[in-house]
Design a protein around this motif. Sequence first.
Motif, PDB file in Angstrom:
ATOM      1  N   CYS B 371       0.836  -1.208   0.000  1.00 42.38           N
ATOM      2  CA  CYS B 371       0.000   0.000   0.000  1.00 42.38           C
ATOM      3  C   CYS B 371       0.870   1.257   0.000  1.00 42.38           C
ATOM      4  O   CYS B 371       1.939   1.297   0.589  1.00 42.38           O
ATOM      5  CB  CYS B 371      -1.023  -0.005   1.135  1.00 42.38           C
ATOM      6  SG  CYS B 371      -0.404   0.159   2.803  1.00 42.38           S
ATOM      7  N   SER B 372       0.358   2.277  -0.694  1.00 44.78           N
ATOM      8  CA  SER B 372       1.189   3.445  -0.972  1.00 44.78           C
ATOM      9  C   SER B 372       1.659   4.215   0.272  1.00 44.78           C
ATOM     10  O   SER B 372       2.831   4.611   0.322  1.00 44.78           O
ATOM     11  CB  SER B 372       0.511   4.391  -1.950  1.00 44.78           C
ATOM     12  OG  SER B 372      -0.766   3.978  -2.280  1.00 44.78           O
ATOM     13  N   PRO B 373       0.807   4.451   1.276  1.00 44.58           N
ATOM     14  CA  PRO B 373       1.311   5.260   2.394  1.00 44.58           C
ATOM     15  C   PRO B 373       2.505   4.616   3.098  1.00 44.58           C
ATOM     16  O   PRO B 373       3.453   5.307   3.481  1.00 44.58           O
ATOM     17  CB  PRO B 373       0.109   5.356   3.338  1.00 44.58           C
ATOM     18  CG  PRO B 373      -1.077   5.082   2.490  1.00 44.58           C
ATOM     19  CD  PRO B 373      -0.618   4.106   1.451  1.00 44.58           C
ATOM     20  N   ARG B 375       4.592   2.090   1.812  1.00 46.12           N
ATOM     21  CA  ARG B 375       5.742   1.917   0.912  1.00 46.12           C
ATOM     22  C   ARG B 375       6.505   3.220   0.743  1.00 46.12           C
ATOM     23  O   ARG B 375       7.725   3.273   0.893  1.00 46.12           O
ATOM     24  CB  ARG B 375       5.254   1.416  -0.452  1.00 46.12           C
ATOM     25  CG  ARG B 375       6.353   1.286  -1.505  1.00 46.12           C
ATOM     26  CD  ARG B 375       5.794   0.849  -2.843  1.00 46.12           C
ATOM     27  NE  ARG B 375       4.926   1.842  -3.450  1.00 46.12           N
ATOM     28  CZ  ARG B 375       3.642   1.671  -3.721  1.00 46.12           C
ATOM     29  NH1 ARG B 375       3.058   0.544  -3.441  1.00 46.12           N
ATOM     30  NH2 ARG B 375       2.932   2.638  -4.276  1.00 46.12           N
ATOM     31  N   GLU B 376       5.771   4.284   0.435  1.00 39.61           N
ATOM     32  CA  GLU B 376       6.431   5.558   0.156  1.00 39.61           C
ATOM     33  C   GLU B 376       6.768   6.304   1.450  1.00 39.61           C
ATOM     34  O   GLU B 376       7.824   6.913   1.573  1.00 39.61           O
ATOM     35  CB  GLU B 376       5.549   6.434  -0.734  1.00 39.61           C
ATOM     36  CG  GLU B 376       5.121   5.779  -2.042  1.00 39.61           C
ATOM     37  CD  GLU B 376       6.279   5.453  -2.968  1.00 39.61           C
ATOM     38  OE1 GLU B 376       7.359   6.070  -2.826  1.00 39.61           O
ATOM     39  OE2 GLU B 376       6.113   4.549  -3.825  1.00 39.61           O
TER      40      GLU B 376
ATOM     41  N   LYS C  53      -5.243  -1.472  -2.054  1.00 37.42           N
ATOM     42  CA  LYS C  53      -3.812  -1.180  -1.955  1.00 37.42           C
ATOM     43  C   LYS C  53      -3.443   0.299  -2.075  1.00 37.42           C
ATOM     44  O   LYS C  53      -2.590   0.788  -1.350  1.00 37.42           O
ATOM     45  CB  LYS C  53      -3.069  -1.976  -3.018  1.00 37.42           C
ATOM     46  CG  LYS C  53      -3.115  -3.482  -2.775  1.00 37.42           C
ATOM     47  CD  LYS C  53      -2.421  -4.225  -3.892  1.00 37.42           C
ATOM     48  CE  LYS C  53      -2.214  -5.699  -3.630  1.00 37.42           C
ATOM     49  NZ  LYS C  53      -3.243  -6.402  -2.906  1.00 37.42           N
ATOM     50  N   CYS C  54      -4.076   1.001  -3.033  1.00 41.63           N
ATOM     51  CA  CYS C  54      -3.580   2.353  -3.313  1.00 41.63           C
ATOM     52  C   CYS C  54      -3.995   3.358  -2.245  1.00 41.63           C
ATOM     53  O   CYS C  54      -3.321   4.355  -2.041  1.00 41.63           O
ATOM     54  CB  CYS C  54      -4.025   2.816  -4.695  1.00 41.63           C
ATOM     55  SG  CYS C  54      -5.780   3.224  -4.792  1.00 41.63           S
ATOM     56  N   ARG C  55      -5.108   3.124  -1.613  1.00 43.50           N
ATOM     57  CA  ARG C  55      -5.650   3.952  -0.529  1.00 43.50           C
ATOM     58  C   ARG C  55      -6.186   5.311  -0.997  1.00 43.50           C
ATOM     59  O   ARG C  55      -6.396   6.198  -0.174  1.00 43.50           O
ATOM     60  CB  ARG C  55      -4.631   4.158   0.617  1.00 43.50           C
ATOM     61  CG  ARG C  55      -3.853   2.933   1.034  1.00 43.50           C
ATOM     62  CD  ARG C  55      -4.670   1.745   1.366  1.00 43.50           C
ATOM     63  NE  ARG C  55      -5.296   1.787   2.689  1.00 43.50           N
ATOM     64  CZ  ARG C  55      -6.091   0.822   3.155  1.00 43.50           C
ATOM     65  NH1 ARG C  55      -6.355  -0.222   2.412  1.00 43.50           N
ATOM     66  NH2 ARG C  55      -6.635   0.930   4.358  1.00 43.50           N
ATOM     67  N   PHE C 107       2.199  10.778  -1.658  1.00 46.54           N
ATOM     68  CA  PHE C 107       3.030   9.569  -1.606  1.00 46.54           C
ATOM     69  C   PHE C 107       3.186   8.952  -2.994  1.00 46.54           C
ATOM     70  O   PHE C 107       4.266   8.529  -3.390  1.00 46.54           O
ATOM     71  CB  PHE C 107       2.410   8.529  -0.667  1.00 46.54           C
ATOM     72  CG  PHE C 107       2.545   8.860   0.804  1.00 46.54           C
ATOM     73  CD1 PHE C 107       3.749   9.325   1.310  1.00 46.54           C
ATOM     74  CD2 PHE C 107       1.478   8.696   1.680  1.00 46.54           C
ATOM     75  CE1 PHE C 107       3.886   9.623   2.662  1.00 46.54           C
ATOM     76  CE2 PHE C 107       1.605   8.994   3.028  1.00 46.54           C
ATOM     77  CZ  PHE C 107       2.807   9.460   3.519  1.00 46.54           C
ATOM     78  N   LEU C 108       2.061   8.895  -3.741  1.00 43.01           N
ATOM     79  CA  LEU C 108       2.127   8.274  -5.067  1.00 43.01           C
ATOM     80  C   LEU C 108       3.020   9.068  -6.009  1.00 43.01           C
ATOM     81  O   LEU C 108       3.644   8.515  -6.911  1.00 43.01           O
ATOM     82  CB  LEU C 108       0.726   8.140  -5.666  1.00 43.01           C
ATOM     83  CG  LEU C 108      -0.184   7.097  -5.020  1.00 43.01           C
ATOM     84  CD1 LEU C 108      -1.579   7.164  -5.621  1.00 43.01           C
ATOM     85  CD2 LEU C 108       0.385   5.696  -5.191  1.00 43.01           C
ATOM     86  N   GLY C 189       8.828  -3.699  -0.440  1.00 44.82           N
ATOM     87  CA  GLY C 189       8.881  -2.327   0.040  1.00 44.82           C
ATOM     88  C   GLY C 189       9.105  -1.353  -1.087  1.00 44.82           C
ATOM     89  O   GLY C 189       8.521  -1.492  -2.163  1.00 44.82           O
TER      90      GLY C 189
END
Lengths: 177, 459, 326
Positions: B371-373, B375-376, C53-55, C107-108, C189
């Motif tokens: 998930c993006s929060p 990972r990033e 996943k992407c939120r 974040f993206l 990660g």
Amino acid sequence: MKLHVDWNKRHAEKRELSPESLAKVNELMTHVPEGKHKSALIRVLHLAQIEFGWLSIETMDYVAELLKIQPIEVYEVATFYTMFHLDPVGKHVFEVCRTGPCMLVGSDDIISHIENKLNIKVGETTEDGMFTLKTAECLGACGYGPMLQCRHKNHEFLTKDKVDELIDAYRSGQFES
Amino acid sequence: MPIDQANLNPKYMKGRKLLIEQVNIPGIETFDVYRKNGGYRSVDKAIKTMSPDDVVEEVKKSGLRGRGGAGFPTGMKWSFLAKPEGVPRYLVCNADESEPGTFKDRYLMEHLPHLLIEGMITSSYALGCNLSFIYIRGEFMWILHILEKAIAEAYAQGYLGKNILGSGYDLDLRVMPGGGAYICGEETALIESLEGKRGNPRIKPPFPAVKGLWGCPTVVNNVESIAAVVPIVNDGGDAYAQIGIGRSTGTKLISASGNLARPGVYEIDLGLSVEEFIYGDDYCRGMANGKKLKACIPGGSSVPILPHYLVTKTAAGEDRLMTYESLSDGGFATGSMLGSGGFIVFDEDQCIVRNTWNFARFYSHESCGQCSPCREGTSWMEKVLYRLENGQGNLRDIDLLAEINKKIEGNTICPLGDAAAWPVAAAIHHFREEFEWHVTNKEESQTRNFGLSKEPVGA
Amino acid sequence: MHRSGVMIKVTIDNIEVEVEPGTTILNAARQIGGEVVPPAMCYYSKLPGTGGKCRTCLVEVAAGSTADPRPMPKLVASCSTNVMDGMIVKNKTSEKVHENRGGVVEFLLANHPLDCPVCDQAGECHLQDLGYEHGSQKSRYEEEKRTFDPIDIGDTIKLHMNRCILCYRCVHVANNLTENRVHGVLNRGEHAEISTYIENAIDNDFSGNMIDVCPVGALTDKTFRFKSRVWFLKPMEAECSCTKCSGKVVLWMFGNEVYRVTARKDTYGEVEDIEGKPGWICNECRFEKKDTAKWNVTGPRVVDRHSVISQGKYETKIDSPTKNIE
């Protein structure tokens, strides 16, 4: 920041597991319900790494054949878990814990001492192919640090002197598995 | 010099020892010696004299709370397990102990493998499972071999396999290793890993109690929780609940590390004072080398750090106790958590910025990347903290860290995001001056440590 | 769809809607349509297993249900949270959602190359849309970005991992449409990447659908690479008799020339159902029929999407599509 992979290095001649390991693989398949044999994958990768030292593309393809799964399913797993060596490594891989509690008791010094002693940096292998130095995140020995693990064996309460002795011991074959 | 763990004899430690009393008996890792010393009584008792529901009831009465870190009542977790007809259900023991500061399960499994196996049999019986697993982190491979040997003994003695003790109850127990991934301690990631996949936590709901391993109802319990079922069944849930204070019942294994005179694994009665645990002769015997205490992380790296003035006393000036409630007294502002019992102690020579960076690097390294929060966010925090620690930061970075924190917290698939965010937030909250000093005294910060932080006036 | 008869009520941004039990918040919002629909970068209704996943689709649940009207403590992923009777959801009307969605977009974009000027996806990129709506003008990310070399995965598909947001849709499309998936998510990660590991070509009749499901410019059509901006092209509906797929596609034309072929996509950028099944198209239709002679062009395609392609083009729905443009 770019990860560089030398793909040529990741290939090796295909080898088969020893009869003992193959027997173990067959036994592991019976530990889970019918059709769930993929569950044995991580254990089988450990067995392969113990025999071959690291996991070449050919080894992973072989494991996929053994477990009757797609090669990509093996790559996905092998690249996720940090214990698996995807590049060739030395005969002995020192994995030194670098996380908080070990750092508090001097793991940074131990890492640089090993670097100096073996004349390699973290991630490198000595020219004679004897040692590879890696760092690891928390290995669950926080009260016994600094520590390193080599081929599933822990060496704890390390000091520089102890590290020197350890290197000699490995060189002289005292810890052959 | 740290004292070798072998010198620690639990006999001379204070308080009751429900789990590790027999740890030093020679040969206790074998079935025969373990059995001679009263081992497997709980299996005899449960299978011969109790119904599965009776066992669940005793665990509920005991007030046992999950020992892996979350502290959720075990009996309640068990009662959530769905029991549809004709569908197998599974008990999985979480032996993926990887939380920095935590090494208690390892101690227990290494020295008393049969205690865990006994607990697994009794618990599996209670839950009606016929196939159970111990998922152990791959780095504990030698313990996997210890457990496999002990399991083979239990099969040979009729405690595992078909028709256990002639009761008609069947149970197979298997050990499966991980491959090096902290995230597999999260129960749905663990289940994925057990299925031979990447340890990506699942989207919940559905929860494992409904859809877990191979889509079947599953309970995942920590090693220590499973082991505690043995004394609970032997002596009754009420007896267990009498130990401790309030909702913190029973004993707890605490793994103490960092700059202590005597780090190691201790079994304490919940309710012991933090003061006595750190300084008492029966426990850690104070700081190593006569140094001063600077900070303490009482429950593993994921819980908030406490500055020296909030370790042994709460903000209200009361004694801080080793209980779920007392350690979290004051909430995020002045408290922390009991967590997994990974008790990490820092002396005056330690740098909080460096340690915060070190943990941020850990979480970034261990993020599954799904998930993006997380990972990033975790890798971003690691980079900012690296700059701060190495004298390349600016004051803006400190606020930026707090901002990144807020955007990770609560927005991720699994608790790793929160676990990564809290330690950074807490470190900045309590040690802001030290972070700022790294920016305002860039060169000096590379040659010496900041030292103790001052207690805020009026605190 | 199976109808149980019992419908449940949910309120999203003050609009009430009745839906089947088991419907997610996101799909309930799609039944209302318009502004209340949360954006989705990873969820894809035609691909089981996607989502969460992407939120970006996080919403606030102000009341869990009539039975238990307590608010949910955290924002929830609307694509993977089912509605309950009496649930009250806030999307556009929630300040918390706006703030945290902005955080997710930041974040993206943190490691995204922001190379829209040279990216073929520009104009129909969901990340671009999100950037417009939630992105800030200045980046606070001062660190070096992670980079990967663009690679060919097969003759027809280019993988720009730098642009990937790890939605996993291309993995699911391979799982759903093919027997032997050869690509997946490798490493972990911040190093996680879409890859075949070895230099494997993704070679099957339906691999091109990876391009259609990719929400960003990570997977692009090599046969269309750098040929034209999508907004300069005319989307036309066309069909052919194909033995592998439905043969119902969109031709992207300039004059009489076919620049690229895609599946027909709906408001949410998802492949439309054709005769009750997702209208995936085969590689032959996608890559090898760039000639109007091979198609029966049935009329202009109305692009009903929040995107520059739909700007000022076909404002009103065309009632009688012209047949055979030639």
